[in-house]
Design a protein around this motif. Structure first.
Motif, short mmCIF file in Angstrom:
data_model
loop_
_atom_site.label_atom_id
_atom_site.label_comp_id
_atom_site.label_asym_id
_atom_site.label_seq_id
_atom_site.Cartn_x
_atom_site.Cartn_y
_atom_site.Cartn_z
N MET A 33 71.10 -6.84 -22.34
CA MET A 33 71.60 -6.02 -21.26
C MET A 33 70.92 -6.45 -19.97
O MET A 33 69.72 -6.59 -19.91
CB MET A 33 71.28 -4.57 -21.58
N THR A 34 71.71 -6.64 -18.94
CA THR A 34 71.15 -7.10 -17.68
C THR A 34 70.99 -5.96 -16.69
O THR A 34 71.60 -4.89 -16.85
CB THR A 34 72.09 -8.16 -17.04
N LYS A 35 70.19 -6.24 -15.69
CA LYS A 35 70.00 -5.24 -14.64
C LYS A 35 71.31 -4.97 -13.90
O LYS A 35 71.55 -3.85 -13.44
CB LYS A 35 68.93 -5.71 -13.66
N GLU A 36 72.15 -6.00 -13.81
CA GLU A 36 73.44 -5.83 -13.13
C GLU A 36 74.32 -4.85 -13.91
O GLU A 36 75.01 -4.02 -13.32
CB GLU A 36 74.16 -7.17 -12.97
N ASN A 37 74.30 -4.94 -15.25
CA ASN A 37 75.06 -4.00 -16.08
C ASN A 37 74.55 -2.59 -15.90
O ASN A 37 75.34 -1.63 -15.82
CB ASN A 37 74.98 -4.38 -17.56
N LEU A 38 73.24 -2.45 -15.83
CA LEU A 38 72.63 -1.14 -15.63
C LEU A 38 73.05 -0.58 -14.28
O LEU A 38 73.46 0.58 -14.18
CB LEU A 38 71.11 -1.20 -15.74
N ARG A 39 72.97 -1.39 -13.24
CA ARG A 39 73.36 -0.93 -11.90
C ARG A 39 74.83 -0.52 -11.87
O ARG A 39 75.18 0.48 -11.25
CB ARG A 39 73.06 -1.99 -10.85
N ALA A 40 75.68 -1.29 -12.54
CA ALA A 40 77.11 -0.95 -12.58
C ALA A 40 77.32 0.38 -13.28
O ALA A 40 78.10 1.22 -12.82
CB ALA A 40 77.89 -2.06 -13.26
N SER A 41 76.63 0.59 -14.38
CA SER A 41 76.75 1.85 -15.12
C SER A 41 76.19 3.01 -14.31
O SER A 41 76.76 4.11 -14.30
CB SER A 41 76.03 1.76 -16.46
N LEU B 283 68.60 1.46 -21.09
CA LEU B 283 67.20 1.53 -20.72
C LEU B 283 66.32 1.25 -21.92
O LEU B 283 65.31 0.56 -21.80
CB LEU B 283 66.86 2.90 -20.12
N GLY B 284 66.71 1.74 -23.08
CA GLY B 284 65.96 1.46 -24.31
C GLY B 284 65.98 -0.02 -24.64
O GLY B 284 64.95 -0.60 -25.02
N ASP B 285 67.13 -0.65 -24.47
CA ASP B 285 67.25 -2.09 -24.71
C ASP B 285 66.38 -2.90 -23.75
O ASP B 285 65.93 -4.00 -24.08
CB ASP B 285 68.69 -2.56 -24.58
N MET B 286 66.13 -2.33 -22.58
CA MET B 286 65.30 -3.00 -21.57
C MET B 286 63.81 -2.69 -21.78
O MET B 286 62.97 -3.13 -21.01
CB MET B 286 65.73 -2.58 -20.16
N GLY B 287 63.52 -1.88 -22.79
CA GLY B 287 62.13 -1.56 -23.07
C GLY B 287 61.57 -0.42 -22.27
O GLY B 287 60.36 -0.28 -22.09
N ILE B 288 62.44 0.42 -21.74
CA ILE B 288 62.01 1.54 -20.90
C ILE B 288 62.08 2.82 -21.69
O ILE B 288 62.98 3.08 -22.40
CB ILE B 288 62.86 1.63 -19.62
#
Length: 90
Positions: free
Chosen positions: A1-9, A85-90
């Motif tokens: 999962m990328t930061k761009e995907n997170l920002r879009a969501s 966020l979980g996939d990103m380790g947060i």
């Protein structure tokens, strides 16, 4: 999962939050806090401090259960972001 995907969501969630109507005071307070957490991350053009993600994560977890029945689409978006966020380790 990328930061761009997170920002879009997050951007999609932010739009959905603006369109929620007919909520009680408690729901309104939850939406206001969640909206603030999302906005803080979206406005930051660089790296977002870990504490902002953690605050968002807590807001999302509180909100998912609260809106599960009344706003299922909103809950589904929040759940997806929690997973990201979980996939990103947060």
């Amino acid at each position: 999962m990328t930061k761009e995907n997170l920002r879009a969501s997050l951007s999609q969630l932010h739009s959905e939050l603006k369109n929620v109507q007919h909520v009680d005071r408690t729901s309104g307070d939850i939406l206001k806090k969640l909206g603030s957490d999302v906005q803080r991350i979206l406005e930051n053009s660089g790296e977002v401090p870990q504490q902002h993600h953690e605050s968002l994560l807590e807001s999302l977890k509180e909100s998912i259960e609260h809106f599960e029945v009344s706003h299922p689409r909103l809950s589904a978006l929040m759940s997806d972001i929690v997973n990201m966020l979980g996939d990103m380790g947060i």
